[in-house]
Design a protein around this motif. Structure first.
Motif, short mmCIF file in Angstrom:
data_model
loop_
_atom_site.label_atom_id
_atom_site.label_comp_id
_atom_site.label_asym_id
_atom_site.label_seq_id
_atom_site.Cartn_x
_atom_site.Cartn_y
_atom_site.Cartn_z
N ASP A 152 -8.55 -1.77 -9.54
CA ASP A 152 -8.37 -1.62 -10.92
C ASP A 152 -6.26 -1.66 -10.50
N VAL A 153 -5.49 -0.82 -11.28
CA VAL A 153 -3.70 -1.23 -11.00
C VAL A 153 -4.18 0.15 -9.65
N ASP A 154 -4.48 1.20 -10.56
CA ASP A 154 -3.89 1.86 -9.45
C ASP A 154 -4.59 1.70 -7.46
N ILE A 187 -9.78 3.09 6.01
CA ILE A 187 -8.88 3.70 4.86
C ILE A 187 -9.19 3.84 3.06
N ALA A 188 -9.80 5.15 2.65
CA ALA A 188 -10.07 4.39 0.65
C ALA A 188 -9.06 5.25 0.44
N LEU A 189 -8.74 4.47 -0.61
CA LEU A 189 -7.13 5.06 -1.90
C LEU A 189 -7.63 4.51 -3.06
N ASP A 190 -7.67 5.80 -3.92
CA ASP A 190 -8.32 5.41 -5.05
C ASP A 190 -9.62 5.41 -5.02
N CYS A 191 -10.13 5.94 -4.45
CA CYS A 191 -11.50 6.11 -4.88
C CYS A 191 -12.41 7.28 -3.21
N GLY A 192 -13.62 7.23 -3.35
CA GLY A 192 -14.22 7.79 -2.00
C GLY A 192 -14.57 8.97 -1.96
N LEU A 218 -0.98 13.97 -8.89
CA LEU A 218 -0.37 12.03 -7.64
C LEU A 218 -1.70 10.89 -8.54
N CYS A 219 -1.13 9.78 -8.40
CA CYS A 219 -1.81 9.24 -8.66
C CYS A 219 -2.62 8.60 -7.15
N GLY A 220 -3.79 7.73 -7.36
CA GLY A 220 -4.02 7.47 -5.68
C GLY A 220 -3.11 6.72 -5.49
N CYS A 221 -2.35 5.49 -5.48
CA CYS A 221 -1.02 5.46 -4.98
C CYS A 221 -0.25 6.32 -4.45
N GLY A 222 0.09 7.64 -5.13
CA GLY A 222 1.24 8.47 -4.86
C GLY A 222 0.29 9.04 -3.58
N VAL A 223 -1.15 9.65 -3.52
CA VAL A 223 -1.20 10.31 -2.70
C VAL A 223 -1.34 8.95 -1.09
N GLY A 224 -1.48 7.93 -1.12
CA GLY A 224 -1.38 7.35 -0.47
C GLY A 224 0.27 7.38 0.21
N PHE A 225 1.06 6.55 -0.82
CA PHE A 225 2.53 7.29 -0.37
C PHE A 225 2.33 8.77 0.21
N LYS A 226 2.14 9.78 -0.27
CA LYS A 226 2.35 10.89 0.54
C LYS A 226 1.84 10.37 2.35
N LEU A 227 0.89 10.06 2.71
CA LEU A 227 0.06 9.35 3.82
C LEU A 227 1.00 8.62 4.83
N ILE A 228 2.06 8.14 3.57
CA ILE A 228 2.85 6.87 4.74
C ILE A 228 4.02 8.06 4.91
N SER A 229 4.12 8.22 4.17
CA SER A 229 5.72 9.22 4.47
C SER A 229 5.40 10.28 5.50
N LEU A 273 5.33 0.32 -6.24
CA LEU A 273 4.38 -0.44 -6.49
C LEU A 273 3.76 1.35 -6.85
N VAL A 274 4.01 2.44 -6.97
CA VAL A 274 4.14 3.55 -6.92
C VAL A 274 4.44 3.76 -8.84
N ALA A 275 5.78 3.10 -8.95
CA ALA A 275 5.67 3.50 -9.69
C ALA A 275 4.66 3.01 -11.72
#
Length: 563
Positions: free
Chosen positions: A86-88, A138-143, A193-204, A223-225
């Protein structure tokens, strides 16, 4: 519709905030309803800042995730970035892969096939990783619920890092790191946070090791927005800041794939609403109609000309999706009428040849006609798969949990979920779901609620108020665009039904000595009788700007009218 007027804040608080901010009653009331009661909180609200973003290392397991990725990069290990279709999920994968490719070339992406593999981490995906020598996924928005699959990966010598935002089950998977702010043992201050938000925290967190701040990662925020808007998470706290800066990127310097989508729809300044209704459906359409890989390819492409060709394909998928969901919605409505199920507390429909990619949209469409918790089933291999949607105020996830004895697998949120079950359990499940909802839902929730911020007079609708309301954006859950109510309104006598099928209402309103102001009510054509012959009526509306022939004027976007 049920009109619900939000409680008025205490007069003393309104007066204090008016004085502090030098604003009028309307603005002070709207701010207090959003828990903004000081100069400092108003400053943060109106001027979002990167300072509002929390230290990513406050999230449980973040140190472990960063250490494992650093090791993988140092050793040139193959990293597979895995996400939902999906989008996230696809934006998360695009974000993580784009960032990691600035560190190592040994990065690939994987989106499960909606039809062959289903939602989330799949055994096929793990086998793909094993066969192609990936040692880290690295699983994002699932797992978060993939207990057995993570164990299977460990047996094959593959490490997992999970970045999820869904509710965990009783057990946490035994991955190297599980990043999920909804974990009970995670002290991260912001849980939405959405899944992409959690991903952004990881790259941060990874970027901080190079001395970078989130401000240096602004290019990823388009992407996050998009994910924040599409996943309907509350646009408060960190999400408000991320969406605010992400929209700036979308409107000034989006990645080539995003720019190509915008070029296809020929829209200039995009709001979060545009992101939800224009960008997100196109990204989603790839996974619904073809494969989520197409969305990731578009969002990670660095050449605009190539991205433009991908965007044309994506646009076609979206056109196909619209036609398909329209047809299935018609068929589903016929099922409900034929089976005389109009008076139930739930809608549960099934047809084996319905397209699995659009059943979630169909469920939402059915709620527009029969406002109640809804599930739409189709055949998926040897099982039945469904998308669930709920009505405001009712937790469909909890209702499904109460029916779990008949379900093979399920997951999701309060208002949207997915599940699979065996065909022989369908009728029993359907009866149990109806019983559970009937026994637990407040009957008033079966009538759509229109939440109204406050009652005002039409002479309070002016350009100054509009300028301030625009600064309340980006809008979304817990900060919806303000809705007002005005009583004793009259039409000047020119009200009429408009649109191809005359389903919309256009009128010019006045109230005692107020100036005239145009109102447009989409889908309110059947209310024409309420406004004829200069009858008084009550209007519920948002205020918006109408741009026409180079002129800008205020108009009322009518939500409902009552006599």
């Amino acid at each position: 519709m049920r009109w619900t007027l939000k409680p008025k804040p205490e007069i003393s608080k309104v007066e204090a905030l008016k004085k502090t901010l030098q604003v009028d009653d309307v603005v002070a009331t709207l701010l207090l309803q959003r828990d903004i009661d000081t100069y400092e909180s108003a400053k943060i609200f109106f001027r979002p800042s990167f300072n509002e973003l929390h230290d990513p290392f406050l999230m449980k397991d973040m140190d472990k995730a960063v250490a494992r990725i650093e090791t993988a990069i140092a050793n040139s290990e193959n990293i597979l970035v895995y996400g939902d279709y999906d989008v996230d999920g696809t934006t998360s994968v695009a974000l993580m892969a784009s960032y990691l490719k600035t560190k190592t070339e040994a990065v690939a992406t994987y989106i499960p096939d909606r039809y062959d593999e289903g939602y989330g981490v799949s055994y096929q995906g793990i086998d793909f990783a094993h066969d192609n020598d990936f040692s880290l996924i690295i699983a994002l928005d699932c797992g978060i619920k993939a207990i057995e699959k993570i164990a299977y990966a460990q047996e094959k010598g593959i490490d997992f890092i999970i970045c999820d935002h869904h509710r965990p089950g009783d057990k946490i998977p035994s991955a190297i790191a599980v990043l999920d702010p909804k974990r009970n043992d995670c002290k991260y201050p912001f849980k939405e946070l959405c899944g992409c938000g959690v991903g952004f925290k990881l790259i941060s967190a990874l970027a901080s090791k190079d001395g970078q701040t989130p401000e240096d990662l602004v290019e990823y925020l388009d992407l996050v927005a998009t994910a924040i808007g599409a996943d309907i998470v509350p646009i408060v706290g960190e999400n408000r800041a991320l969406a605010y800066f992400g929209l700036q990127v979308i409107n000034t310097n989006p990645r080539p794939g995003m720019k190509a989508i915008i070029a296809e729809v020929k829209k200039e300044e995009l709001t979060i609403t545009d992101v939800v209704f224009i960008i997100a459906p196109r990204i989603n359409a790839a996974g619904r109609m073809k494969h989520g890989n197409h969305a990731v390819t578009l969002l990670t492409e660095t050449d605009f000309n190539l991205a433009a060709t991908y965007a044309v394909d994506i646009d076609q998928y979206n056109t196909d999706r619209r036609e398909t969901d329209k047809r299935i919605t018609k068929e589903a409505l016929l099922h409900i009428e034929k089976d005389n199920e109009q008076d139930q507390y739930t809608t549960v429909v099934y047809q084996e040849d319905w397209h699995k990619g659009v059943i979630g949209i169909v469920a939402s469409r059915l709620i527009e006609t029969y406002y109640r918790p809804t599930l739409v089933f189709t055949k998926s291999g040897d099982k039945l798969a469904a998308s669930a949607r709920s009505v405001s105020g009712f937790d469909v996830y909890n209702a499904l949990e109460a029916c779990s004895e008949y379900i093979e697998q399920f997951g999701g949120h309060k208002y949207a979920a997915g599940l699979t079950l065996l065909p022989e359990n369908y009728e029993t499940f359907k009866a149990k779901f109806e019983t559970v909802v009937k026994e637990t839902i407040d009957p008033k929730l079966l009538t759509p609620e229109l939440k109204i911020d406050m009652e005002i007079n039409l002479n309070q609708v002016n350009n100054k108020l509009m300028r301030i309301i625009k600064q309340f954006a980006p809008f979304g859950p817990r900060n919806m665009s303000p809705v007002f109510m005005t009583q004793n309104v009259k039409d000047t006598g020119y009200g009429k039904c408009v649109g191809e099928d005359k389903s919309h209402l256009r009128l010019t309103t006045t109230q005692s000595n107020s100036d005239k102001i145009v109102g447009i009510g989409f889908g309110l054509g059947d209310k024409l009788d309420l406004i004829t012959n200069r009858k008084s009526f009550s209007a519920a509306y948002a205020i918006e700007e109408n741009h026409w022939n180079g002129n800008t004027s205020l108009q009322l976007k009518l939500k409902d009218i009552k006599d």
